[in-house]
Design a protein around this motif. Structure first.
Motif, PDB file in Angstrom:
ATOM      1  N   LEU A 176      41.737  67.703  -9.657  1.00  0.00           N
ATOM      2  CA  LEU A 176      41.716  67.707  -8.112  1.00  0.00           C
ATOM      3  C   LEU A 176      43.559  68.014  -8.637  1.00  0.00           C
ATOM      4  O   LEU A 176      43.902  68.505  -7.186  1.00  0.00           O
ATOM      5  N   VAL A 177      44.642  67.480  -8.624  1.00  0.00           N
ATOM      6  CA  VAL A 177      46.007  68.001  -9.328  1.00  0.00           C
ATOM      7  C   VAL A 177      45.724  69.470  -9.598  1.00  0.00           C
ATOM      8  O   VAL A 177      47.090  70.144  -8.498  1.00  0.00           O
ATOM      9  N   ALA A 178      45.223  69.580 -10.860  1.00  0.00           N
ATOM     10  CA  ALA A 178      45.584  71.100 -10.742  1.00  0.00           C
ATOM     11  C   ALA A 178      45.058  72.614  -9.716  1.00  0.00           C
ATOM     12  O   ALA A 178      45.909  73.060  -9.420  1.00  0.00           O
ATOM     13  N   GLY A 179      43.863  71.867  -8.413  1.00  0.00           N
ATOM     14  CA  GLY A 179      43.980  72.782  -7.626  1.00  0.00           C
ATOM     15  C   GLY A 179      45.300  72.481  -6.710  1.00  0.00           C
ATOM     16  O   GLY A 179      45.174  73.712  -5.777  1.00  0.00           O
ATOM     17  N   ILE A 180      46.381  71.304  -6.510  1.00  0.00           N
ATOM     18  CA  ILE A 180      47.428  71.737  -6.005  1.00  0.00           C
ATOM     19  C   ILE A 180      47.916  71.901  -6.480  1.00  0.00           C
ATOM     20  O   ILE A 180      49.077  73.053  -5.858  1.00  0.00           O
ATOM     21  N   ALA A 181      48.867  71.401  -7.507  1.00  0.00           N
ATOM     22  CA  ALA A 181      50.170  71.423  -8.521  1.00  0.00           C
ATOM     23  C   ALA A 181      49.825  72.526  -9.378  1.00  0.00           C
ATOM     24  O   ALA A 181      51.082  73.418  -9.812  1.00  0.00           O
ATOM     25  N   LEU A 182      48.557  73.152  -9.230  1.00  0.00           N
ATOM     26  CA  LEU A 182      48.897  74.947 -10.476  1.00  0.00           C
ATOM     27  C   LEU A 182      49.481  74.861 -11.905  1.00  0.00           C
ATOM     28  O   LEU A 182      49.323  73.907 -12.485  1.00  0.00           O
ATOM     29  N   GLY A 183      50.656  75.706 -11.869  1.00  0.00           N
ATOM     30  CA  GLY A 183      51.473  74.988 -12.926  1.00  0.00           C
ATOM     31  C   GLY A 183      52.146  74.331 -13.402  1.00  0.00           C
ATOM     32  O   GLY A 183      52.765  74.360 -13.904  1.00  0.00           O
ATOM     33  N   LEU A 184      52.449  73.204 -12.161  1.00  0.00           N
ATOM     34  CA  LEU A 184      53.752  72.418 -12.090  1.00  0.00           C
ATOM     35  C   LEU A 184      52.751  70.887 -12.270  1.00  0.00           C
ATOM     36  O   LEU A 184      53.004  69.671 -12.495  1.00  0.00           O
TER      37      LEU A 184
ATOM     38  N   PHE B  14      54.730  68.617  -3.979  1.00  0.00           N
ATOM     39  CA  PHE B  14      54.948  66.772  -3.389  1.00  0.00           C
ATOM     40  C   PHE B  14      53.857  65.425  -2.602  1.00  0.00           C
ATOM     41  O   PHE B  14      53.325  64.156  -3.036  1.00  0.00           O
ATOM     42  N   LEU B  15      52.672  66.514  -2.574  1.00  0.00           N
ATOM     43  CA  LEU B  15      51.381  66.154  -2.265  1.00  0.00           C
ATOM     44  C   LEU B  15      50.720  65.443  -3.252  1.00  0.00           C
ATOM     45  O   LEU B  15      49.990  64.695  -3.605  1.00  0.00           O
ATOM     46  N   ALA B  16      51.208  66.919  -4.396  1.00  0.00           N
ATOM     47  CA  ALA B  16      49.743  66.201  -5.857  1.00  0.00           C
ATOM     48  C   ALA B  16      50.979  65.002  -6.381  1.00  0.00           C
ATOM     49  O   ALA B  16      49.714  64.183  -7.849  1.00  0.00           O
ATOM     50  N   ILE B  17      51.532  64.264  -6.515  1.00  0.00           N
ATOM     51  CA  ILE B  17      52.317  63.382  -6.971  1.00  0.00           C
ATOM     52  C   ILE B  17      51.282  61.908  -6.637  1.00  0.00           C
ATOM     53  O   ILE B  17      50.643  61.184  -7.378  1.00  0.00           O
TER      54      ILE B  17
ATOM     55  N   GLY C 139      56.196  53.673  -1.666  1.00  0.00           N
ATOM     56  CA  GLY C 139      56.278  54.589  -0.704  1.00  0.00           C
ATOM     57  C   GLY C 139      56.617  55.292  -0.329  1.00  0.00           C
ATOM     58  O   GLY C 139      55.765  55.817   1.265  1.00  0.00           O
ATOM     59  N   LEU C 140      57.108  56.183  -0.823  1.00  0.00           N
ATOM     60  CA  LEU C 140      57.617  58.200  -0.533  1.00  0.00           C
ATOM     61  C   LEU C 140      56.164  58.548  -0.467  1.00  0.00           C
ATOM     62  O   LEU C 140      56.013  59.518   0.277  1.00  0.00           O
ATOM     63  N   ALA C 141      55.756  57.647  -1.397  1.00  0.00           N
ATOM     64  CA  ALA C 141      54.239  58.432  -2.095  1.00  0.00           C
ATOM     65  C   ALA C 141      53.415  58.794  -0.801  1.00  0.00           C
ATOM     66  O   ALA C 141      52.962  59.196  -0.036  1.00  0.00           O
ATOM     67  N   TRP C 142      53.456  57.848   0.173  1.00  0.00           N
ATOM     68  CA  TRP C 142      52.287  56.945   0.599  1.00  0.00           C
ATOM     69  C   TRP C 142      52.574  57.651   1.726  1.00  0.00           C
ATOM     70  O   TRP C 142      51.690  58.362   2.915  1.00  0.00           O
ATOM     71  N   VAL C 143      53.755  57.906   2.165  1.00  0.00           N
ATOM     72  CA  VAL C 143      54.235  58.609   3.916  1.00  0.00           C
ATOM     73  C   VAL C 143      53.908  59.833   3.367  1.00  0.00           C
ATOM     74  O   VAL C 143      53.563  60.845   4.806  1.00  0.00           O
ATOM     75  N   VAL C 144      53.695  60.302   2.341  1.00  0.00           N
ATOM     76  CA  VAL C 144      53.540  62.230   2.087  1.00  0.00           C
ATOM     77  C   VAL C 144      51.894  62.171   2.063  1.00  0.00           C
ATOM     78  O   VAL C 144      52.127  62.773   2.803  1.00  0.00           O
ATOM     79  N   VAL C 145      51.207  61.343   2.140  1.00  0.00           N
ATOM     80  CA  VAL C 145      50.199  61.594   2.136  1.00  0.00           C
ATOM     81  C   VAL C 145      49.861  61.769   3.479  1.00  0.00           C
ATOM     82  O   VAL C 145      48.760  62.299   4.365  1.00  0.00           O
ATOM     83  N   ILE C 146      50.296  60.250   4.212  1.00  0.00           N
ATOM     84  CA  ILE C 146      50.159  60.050   5.468  1.00  0.00           C
ATOM     85  C   ILE C 146      50.250  61.204   6.605  1.00  0.00           C
ATOM     86  O   ILE C 146      49.508  61.590   8.306  1.00  0.00           O
TER      87      ILE C 146
END
Length: 643
Positions: free
Chosen positions: A51-59, A214-217, A446-453
């Motif tokens: 799931l993460v690799a599909g979004i974050a790729l090399g990072l 930032f979404l991948a985090i 908290g910031l991660a939750w804001v990124v998702v929404i």
């Protein structure tokens, strides 16, 4: 009101049957606690990696490092909260003590979403790893069918009342960690290329874009599914202030080590490549496009450079192990959902019907069917792994944020309590030891939750809708049924009928060496056997004022453990489950009262010392408990003491 009925004489303890000190199966020490926690947390790498690799790729490795730091802060928060309040509930329990019942409900409802997603996503990936035997299980619709079958089977088994095999779970957790470590070692030896990982794979701001990074985090935080397990571990530890922090540090270290190194190996074996549509890695592509998003660890095994029978054996081994670990993780989610449901109903957050037991199997069948079964299957049916990951991030980030903020509030409230358990590091400002880990964790989650929404419309509206439905239902239930304020903490009334077995499920039995405690634990076991209850045996080591509260007092600890062994031996004769707990305190009576309060014990059963000429039957400790206990107290006295 407390009462103190006198017990009847009890037969001598059959010491020949007293069992010796046991090992891991009692889940008492740091190694066993580590294995239990890692068995839940470590399972999620089998789906989080893709799931993460599909979004974050090399990072992807960097994303796991950042989320790992947030996880470490969250683990510290759960450690402090759990040691302070050794009860199931996690962030919901912390919020209740720090704020009020309304905030506690919000945390509990977010936890419920976490458990539902955990059930759905773990069950959904079981058939993916079993596809080594039948390839269609990797894709829709057969993976959906397989996932539904897993959920239905586990719900039915839990309704019937199957017990978890603790030894097997611990054994599999150790094997799982060893296997992941072996994959890292073999990967470093065969396929790891620093130039690929640290140069060729990385395209800053392009692949991934900064918004995707930032979404991948928060999505990577799905790798730490199971941290709520910490809130249940305190009830299994003899000495939570010592064993819980140590075991969680081990878990955080092990998880961080695996989740930092394994993605580097995977991206060496399946590097980021340029295509007509941009950049991609087979690690994050679905199976219909030739990728391994549905079984990323199997994809890693296939590309480690192994050949022939060695490759076939490795795939079968990893496939079976992963499916088994995910099956156990699904079951942990089912159990967690039923526990949080019962806890919410006990505090009048949900209708009382969710507390009631099946008349035959004595299990909370309705909560299992509704939340672990129907809702989990409904979430699983679309077969969208990305949506499941996003929804978990929504619920988990909200729940974790409430937990962090609660610990900060508890630090403020306990500023004048020098013995309050605290996790470091902290900084003292204005007479308050501010927990740096909780402040950092609250900011991160908290910031991660804001990124998702902000970035995910589907999970945003689904998650907010879940919260809105729950909140409206809670307010209506409190106003029209309970007729009480939504911020008031209430306990559900006594259950009458088939569900009565749960009413005395929390029996606290303080023990110390001597006949009086053995008589008390015997009476407690009779009551537990009659009511189908579980006993918490508590042994208090009183630390003198001249010593630190956590000082090692070998003779007293040895005597305390002997008393706990005696209690376990008596309970074994009755076939009763007993949780053994050792605590350190300045005053034994205060420790007993505090333990009964935090556990919401329905009754305390304790022994009275032998009466001697000129000496009162009740000791100072018993007198203190009788005066200050939050529940009924039964003082058991033998025939001589009663005279």
């Amino acid at each position: 009101m407390s009462s103190a009925p006198l017990g009847t004489p009890v037969p001598p303890l059959r010491r020949g049957r007293r069992r010796r000190a046991q090992g891991l199966e009692r889940v008492l020490g740091t190694p066993a606690l580590f294995a239990t926690a890692y068995g839940n947390v470590g399972s999620s790498i089998y789906y989080a990696l893709g799931l993460v690799a599909g979004i974050a790729l090399g990072l992807t490795p960097l994303v796991f490092v950042i989320s790992g730091l947030i996880f470490a802060a969250t683990a510290a928060t759960y450690t402090e909260g759990t040691v302070r309040y050794p009860e199931a509930g996690g962030s919901s329990s912390f919020a209740r003590h720090a704020f009020n019942e309304l905030v506690s409900f919000g945390a509990a409802w977010a936890q419920m979403l976490n458990y539902i997603i955990t059930i759905a996503i773990s069950a959904f990936f079981v058939p993916h790893y079993l596809s080594i035997f039948w390839d269609p299980l990797r894709e829709n619709p057969w993976d959906i069918v397989g996932g539904v079958v897993v959920v239905v089977v586990l719900v039915l088994l839990n309704i019937v009342g199957i017990r978890e095999a603790a030894r097997l779970n611990i054994f599999l957790a150790v094997i799982d960690f060893a296997t992941q470590l072996l994959l890292v070692i073999v990967g470093f030896a065969l396929v790891f290329h620093p130039q690929i990982v640290f140069e060729s794979n990385i395209h800053w701001g392009v692949a991934p874009t900064w918004s995707a990074f930032f979404l991948a985090i928060p999505i990577a935080m799905i790798a730490y599914t199971g941290i709520e397990t910490v809130s249940n571990l305190a009830e299994e530890a003899r000495d939570p202030p010592r064993d819980i922090p140590r075991s969680i540090r081990w878990v955080a270290g092990a998880v961080f080590a695996i989740y930092f190194t394994l993605p580097m190996i995977a991206l060496s074996a399946l590097p980021v490549r340029t295509t007509a549509g941009g950049y991609e890695t087979l690690l994050g592509l679905p199976p219909e496009e030739g990728g391994f998003k549905n079984d990323p660890v199997l994809g890693l095994v296939e590309n480690l450079g192994l050949h022939g029978q060695v490759l076939d054996a490795a795939k079968i081994y990893v496939g079976i192990l992963a499916a088994t670990i995910l099956f156990i993780a699904t079951n942990a989610g089912v159990i967690g959902a039923s526990r949080i449901t019962y806890a919410m109903a006990s505090y009048r957050q949900l209708p009382e019907v969710f507390r009631r037991l099946h008349p035959k199997f004595k299990t909370p069948w309705l909560s299992l069917v509704v939340f672990a079964g129907i809702v989990s299957v409904a979430v699983l049916l679309p077969g969208q792994t990305d949506f499941l990951g996003d929804m978990y991030a929504f619920g988990a980030m909200l729940s974790f944020t409430i937990a962090h903020v609660s610990i900060v509030a508890l630090r403020v409230r306990s500023r004048d309590d020098p013995e309050a358990f605290q996790v470091k590091p902290s900084i003292r400002i204005g007479g308050i030891d501010w927990p740096l880990f909780a402040l950092f964790g609250a900011l991160g989650t908290g910031l991660a939750w804001v990124v998702v929404i902000v970035q995910k419309p589907g999970p945003r509206w689904a998650g907010l809708g879940w919260l809105a439905v729950g909140l409206l239902g809670y307010l209506a239930y409190r106003r029209f049924v309970v007729r009480a304020s939504p911020t008031e903490t209430l306990h559900a009334p006594v259950i009458i009928g088939p569900g009565a077995a749960l009413e005395y499920r929390n029996i606290l039995a303080p023990v110390k060496p001597g006949r009086a405690s053995e008589e008390a634990i015997d009476v407690a076991c009779r009551l537990a056997a009659e009511r189908g209850a579980r006993i918490a045996a508590l042994s208090v080591v009183v630390a003198p004022l001249e010593l630190p509260i956590d000082a090692v007092i070998e003779d007293e600890e040895r005597r305390a453990y002997e008393a706990l062994d005696a209690a376990a031996a008596i309970a074994e004769l009755y076939g009763v489950n007993v949780t053994e707990r050792l605590v350190r305190a300045r005053h034994a009576g205060r420790a007993i009262v505090d333990e009964a309060t935090s556990r919401q014990s329905e009754i305390i059963v304790m022994g009275a010392p032998r009466s001697r000429l000129g000496v009162a039957v009740f000791s100072d400790t018993v007198d203190f408990v009788l005066k200050h206990a939050p529940c009924r107290v039964m003082v058991v006295a033998g025939q001589k003491a009663a005279a």
